[in-house]
Enzyme design. Structure first.
Site, PDB file in Angstrom:
ATOM      1  N   LYS A 128       0.887  -1.344  -0.345  1.00  0.00           N
ATOM      2  CA  LYS A 128       0.126   0.135   0.032  1.00  0.00           C
ATOM      3  C   LYS A 128       0.877   1.121  -0.057  1.00  0.00           C
ATOM      4  O   LYS A 128       0.648   2.055  -0.801  1.00  0.00           O
ATOM      5  CB  LYS A 128      -0.894   0.073   1.258  1.00  0.00           C
ATOM      6  CG  LYS A 128      -1.926  -1.287   1.254  1.00  0.00           C
ATOM      7  CD  LYS A 128      -2.725  -1.054   2.755  1.00  0.00           C
ATOM      8  CE  LYS A 128      -1.865  -0.996   4.032  1.00  0.00           C
ATOM      9  NZ  LYS A 128      -1.121  -2.400   4.393  1.00  0.00           N
ATOM     10  N   ARG A 174      -9.141   1.227   9.535  1.00  0.00           N
ATOM     11  CA  ARG A 174      -8.927  -0.290   9.672  1.00  0.00           C
ATOM     12  C   ARG A 174     -10.105  -0.832  10.570  1.00  0.00           C
ATOM     13  O   ARG A 174      -9.816  -1.969  10.740  1.00  0.00           O
ATOM     14  CB  ARG A 174      -7.719  -0.301  10.457  1.00  0.00           C
ATOM     15  CG  ARG A 174      -6.439  -0.541   9.684  1.00  0.00           C
ATOM     16  CD  ARG A 174      -5.116  -0.154  10.548  1.00  0.00           C
ATOM     17  NE  ARG A 174      -4.072  -0.938  10.286  1.00  0.00           N
ATOM     18  CZ  ARG A 174      -3.111  -0.993   9.584  1.00  0.00           C
ATOM     19  NH1 ARG A 174      -2.862   0.623   9.281  1.00  0.00           N
ATOM     20  NH2 ARG A 174      -1.887  -1.464   9.538  1.00  0.00           N
ATOM     21  N   ARG A 187      11.796  -6.165   4.252  1.00  0.00           N
ATOM     22  CA  ARG A 187      11.694  -4.844   4.086  1.00  0.00           C
ATOM     23  C   ARG A 187      12.889  -3.950   5.035  1.00  0.00           C
ATOM     24  O   ARG A 187      13.061  -4.590   6.078  1.00  0.00           O
ATOM     25  CB  ARG A 187      10.491  -4.532   4.688  1.00  0.00           C
ATOM     26  CG  ARG A 187      10.098  -2.786   4.680  1.00  0.00           C
ATOM     27  CD  ARG A 187       8.655  -2.256   4.793  1.00  0.00           C
ATOM     28  NE  ARG A 187       8.057  -3.048   6.061  1.00  0.00           N
ATOM     29  CZ  ARG A 187       6.870  -2.764   6.158  1.00  0.00           C
ATOM     30  NH1 ARG A 187       6.098  -2.030   5.436  1.00  0.00           N
ATOM     31  NH2 ARG A 187       6.170  -3.269   7.280  1.00  0.00           N
ATOM     32  N   ARG A 245      11.986  -2.917  10.631  1.00  0.00           N
ATOM     33  CA  ARG A 245      10.896  -2.316  11.580  1.00  0.00           C
ATOM     34  C   ARG A 245      10.588  -3.312  12.776  1.00  0.00           C
ATOM     35  O   ARG A 245      10.596  -4.844  12.428  1.00  0.00           O
ATOM     36  CB  ARG A 245       9.589  -2.077  11.037  1.00  0.00           C
ATOM     37  CG  ARG A 245       9.359  -0.565  10.649  1.00  0.00           C
ATOM     38  CD  ARG A 245       8.264  -0.377   9.639  1.00  0.00           C
ATOM     39  NE  ARG A 245       6.844  -0.911  10.088  1.00  0.00           N
ATOM     40  CZ  ARG A 245       5.787  -0.726   9.444  1.00  0.00           C
ATOM     41  NH1 ARG A 245       5.748   0.009   8.244  1.00  0.00           N
ATOM     42  NH2 ARG A 245       4.680  -1.283   9.595  1.00  0.00           N
ATOM     43  N   ARG A 252      -0.156  -9.402  13.252  1.00  0.00           N
ATOM     44  CA  ARG A 252      -0.711  -8.348  12.247  1.00  0.00           C
ATOM     45  C   ARG A 252      -1.645  -8.970  11.310  1.00  0.00           C
ATOM     46  O   ARG A 252      -2.720  -8.309  10.810  1.00  0.00           O
ATOM     47  CB  ARG A 252       0.395  -7.605  11.647  1.00  0.00           C
ATOM     48  CG  ARG A 252       0.963  -6.571  12.570  1.00  0.00           C
ATOM     49  CD  ARG A 252       2.368  -6.234  12.004  1.00  0.00           C
ATOM     50  NE  ARG A 252       2.299  -5.250  11.028  1.00  0.00           N
ATOM     51  CZ  ARG A 252       3.339  -4.878  10.217  1.00  0.00           C
ATOM     52  NH1 ARG A 252       4.506  -5.836  10.319  1.00  0.00           N
ATOM     53  NH2 ARG A 252       3.117  -4.094   9.076  1.00  0.00           N
TER      54      ARG A 252
HETATM   55  P1  AP5 Z   1       4.997  -1.816   1.711  1.00  0.00           P
HETATM   56  O1  AP5 Z   1       4.549  -0.929   0.663  1.00  0.00           O
HETATM   57  O2  AP5 Z   1       5.476  -0.937   2.794  1.00  0.00           O
HETATM   58  O3  AP5 Z   1       3.757  -2.442   2.322  1.00  0.00           O
HETATM   59  P2  AP5 Z   1       2.453  -1.945   3.144  1.00  0.00           P
HETATM   60  O4  AP5 Z   1       1.275  -2.550   2.712  1.00  0.00           O
HETATM   61  O5  AP5 Z   1       2.443  -0.452   3.364  1.00  0.00           O
HETATM   62  O6  AP5 Z   1       2.865  -2.633   4.448  1.00  0.00           O
HETATM   63  P3  AP5 Z   1       2.765  -1.890   6.017  1.00  0.00           P
HETATM   64  O7  AP5 Z   1       3.324  -3.146   6.779  1.00  0.00           O
HETATM   65  O8  AP5 Z   1       3.484  -0.556   6.077  1.00  0.00           O
HETATM   66  O9  AP5 Z   1       1.258  -2.001   6.403  1.00  0.00           O
HETATM   67  P4  AP5 Z   1       0.667  -1.944   7.564  1.00  0.00           P
HETATM   68  O10 AP5 Z   1      -0.847  -1.601   7.178  1.00  0.00           O
HETATM   69  O11 AP5 Z   1       0.690  -3.338   8.317  1.00  0.00           O
HETATM   70  O12 AP5 Z   1       1.615  -1.037   8.625  1.00  0.00           O
HETATM   71  P5  AP5 Z   1       1.392   0.435   8.851  1.00  0.00           P
HETATM   72  O13 AP5 Z   1       2.625   1.158   8.851  1.00  0.00           O
HETATM   73  O14 AP5 Z   1       0.024   0.872   8.416  1.00  0.00           O
HETATM   74  O15 AP5 Z   1       5.639  -2.993   1.269  1.00  0.00           O
HETATM   75  C1  AP5 Z   1       6.107  -4.080   2.005  1.00  0.00           C
HETATM   76  C2  AP5 Z   1       7.624  -4.299   1.383  1.00  0.00           C
HETATM   77  O16 AP5 Z   1       7.310  -5.157   0.048  1.00  0.00           O
HETATM   78  C3  AP5 Z   1       8.517  -3.339   1.200  1.00  0.00           C
HETATM   79  O17 AP5 Z   1       9.916  -3.830   1.486  1.00  0.00           O
HETATM   80  C4  AP5 Z   1       8.415  -3.118  -0.406  1.00  0.00           C
HETATM   81  O18 AP5 Z   1       9.422  -2.595  -1.022  1.00  0.00           O
HETATM   82  C5  AP5 Z   1       8.120  -4.384  -0.699  1.00  0.00           C
HETATM   83  N1  AP5 Z   1       7.141  -4.371  -2.075  1.00  0.00           N
HETATM   84  C6  AP5 Z   1       6.122  -3.733  -1.884  1.00  0.00           C
HETATM   85  N2  AP5 Z   1       5.631  -4.067  -3.283  1.00  0.00           N
HETATM   86  C7  AP5 Z   1       6.261  -4.980  -3.895  1.00  0.00           C
HETATM   87  C8  AP5 Z   1       5.923  -5.694  -5.153  1.00  0.00           C
HETATM   88  N3  AP5 Z   1       5.016  -5.535  -5.964  1.00  0.00           N
HETATM   89  N4  AP5 Z   1       6.867  -6.536  -5.405  1.00  0.00           N
HETATM   90  C9  AP5 Z   1       7.801  -6.978  -4.428  1.00  0.00           C
HETATM   91  N5  AP5 Z   1       7.967  -6.401  -3.244  1.00  0.00           N
HETATM   92  C10 AP5 Z   1       7.132  -5.329  -3.018  1.00  0.00           C
HETATM   93  O19 AP5 Z   1       0.758   0.166  10.487  1.00  0.00           O
HETATM   94  C11 AP5 Z   1       1.782  -0.265  11.507  1.00  0.00           C
HETATM   95  C12 AP5 Z   1       1.017  -0.181  13.002  1.00  0.00           C
HETATM   96  O20 AP5 Z   1       0.513   1.168  13.075  1.00  0.00           O
HETATM   97  C13 AP5 Z   1      -0.259  -1.246  12.745  1.00  0.00           C
HETATM   98  O21 AP5 Z   1       0.050  -2.684  13.271  1.00  0.00           O
HETATM   99  C14 AP5 Z   1      -1.179  -0.566  14.054  1.00  0.00           C
HETATM  100  O22 AP5 Z   1      -0.381  -0.744  15.228  1.00  0.00           O
HETATM  101  C15 AP5 Z   1      -0.642   1.065  13.745  1.00  0.00           C
HETATM  102  N6  AP5 Z   1      -1.824   1.543  13.007  1.00  0.00           N
HETATM  103  C16 AP5 Z   1      -1.640   2.089  11.854  1.00  0.00           C
HETATM  104  N7  AP5 Z   1      -2.835   2.583  11.130  1.00  0.00           N
HETATM  105  C17 AP5 Z   1      -3.669   2.327  12.118  1.00  0.00           C
HETATM  106  C18 AP5 Z   1      -5.054   2.506  12.166  1.00  0.00           C
HETATM  107  N8  AP5 Z   1      -5.807   3.263  11.194  1.00  0.00           N
HETATM  108  N9  AP5 Z   1      -5.925   2.165  13.365  1.00  0.00           N
HETATM  109  C19 AP5 Z   1      -5.079   1.420  14.375  1.00  0.00           C
HETATM  110  N10 AP5 Z   1      -3.821   1.307  14.386  1.00  0.00           N
HETATM  111  C20 AP5 Z   1      -3.094   1.536  13.259  1.00  0.00           C
END
Ligand code: AP5
Length: 215
Positions: A13, A88, A127, A160, A171
């Site tokens: 994402k 979420r 990552r 991370r 997660r």
């Molecule tokens: P990346 O683009 O980083 O993936 P992502 O979907 O953004 O993954 P996240 O882990 O950041 O999402 P998340 O929703 O769990 O975490 P968030 O930070 O929002 O890509 C991942 C990897 O794959 C990278 O290395 C990239 O290079 C690679 N890649 C990407 N596309 C590729 C492809 N096509 N082919 C090959 N490789 C590829 O949340 C973290 C924490 O914050 C949560 O667990 C929660 O505790 C809290 N939080 C955040 N938002 C909320 C909310 N709204 N409500 C409550 N808690 C929240």
């Protein structure tokens, strides 16, 4: 246009949102990035969020809604918005509707990124993130030019804490239980819901994403 990027951890994402936002000038709003920034700055929100994030649990809805409400206030009413990692839960989705309604806007589109769990686990284990500028790399797919160093700003990259195997497992469970039901929830709303396969290389996924949002 207000677009939500929905999908499990590691599906890409953030990667897709940054590319589209850079190219079309939309605002990229990532609640994960905002929370990590709050932690780095040592704010009260950052301290409250820390234990939830490290355990792979969701941060309470009330904290997230306050954070998003404040952040959206600073975005001009005509700007396109990409919401990454928010909402979420259904409570967050209802809260978002209220925030947007107050400024005469609504969610126009929900793009659901999909990939199998094995691929998500592989992506998250590889990552490496830049704590300074937010750039994201992957030791398997998109390594930095110099190992461990950010191409963009030269800072040391980190794995991370919540990308450790046991936290990733939680997660994924939290996503299935609390966030996946939003796909049906939005299916009953006025927003258009479109699924995009995120298994292909980044550029191919970007092409499909842009097609889905009409760019
Ligand atoms: P990346 O683009 O980083 O993936 P992502 O979907 O953004 O993954 P996240 O882990 O950041 O999402 P998340 O929703 O769990 O975490 P968030 O930070 O929002 O890509 C991942 C990897 O794959 C990278 O290395 C990239 O290079 C690679 N890649 C990407 N596309 C590729 C492809 N096509 N082919 C090959 N490789 C590829 O949340 C973290 C924490 O914050 C949560 O667990 C929660 O505790 C809290 N939080 C955040 N938002 C909320 C909310 N709204 N409500 C409550 N808690 C929240």
């Amino acid at each position: 246009m207000v677009v939500i990027l929905l999908g499990p951890p590691g599906v890409g994402k953030g990667t897709q949102a940054v590319r589209l936002a850079d190219s079309v000038g939309w605002e990229h709003v990532s609640t994960g990035d905002l929370l990590r920034a709050a932690r780095r700055a040592g704010t009260e929100l950052g301290r409250k969020a820390q234990a939830f994030m490290d355990a792979g649990e969701l941060v309470p809805d009330s904290l997230i809604l306050d954070l998003v409400r404040d952040h959206l206030k600073g975005i001009p009413p005509e700007a396109g918005i990409l919401l990454d990692g928010f909402p979420r839960t259904t409570a967050q989705a209802e809260g978002l509707d209220g925030v947007l309604e107050a400024v005469g806007r609504r969610v126009d589109q929900v793009v659901v990124f999909e990939a199998p769990d094995e691929e998500l686990i592989r992506r998250l284990s590889g990552r490496r993130s830049c704590p300074e500028c937010g750039a994201v790399f992957n030791v398997h797919f998109t390594p930095p030019k110099q190992e461990g160093i950010c191409d963009r700003c030269g800072a040391a990259l980190v794995h991370r804490a919540d990308d450790k195997a046991e936290t990733v497992e939680n997660r994924l469970k939290v996503y299935a239980a609390q966030t996946e039901p939003l796909i049906e929830w939005y299916g009953r709303s006025e927003a258009a819901v479109v699924a995009v396969s995120a298994e292909a290389p980044v550029d191919d996924v970007q092409r499909e994403f842009r097609k889905a949002v009409g760019h």
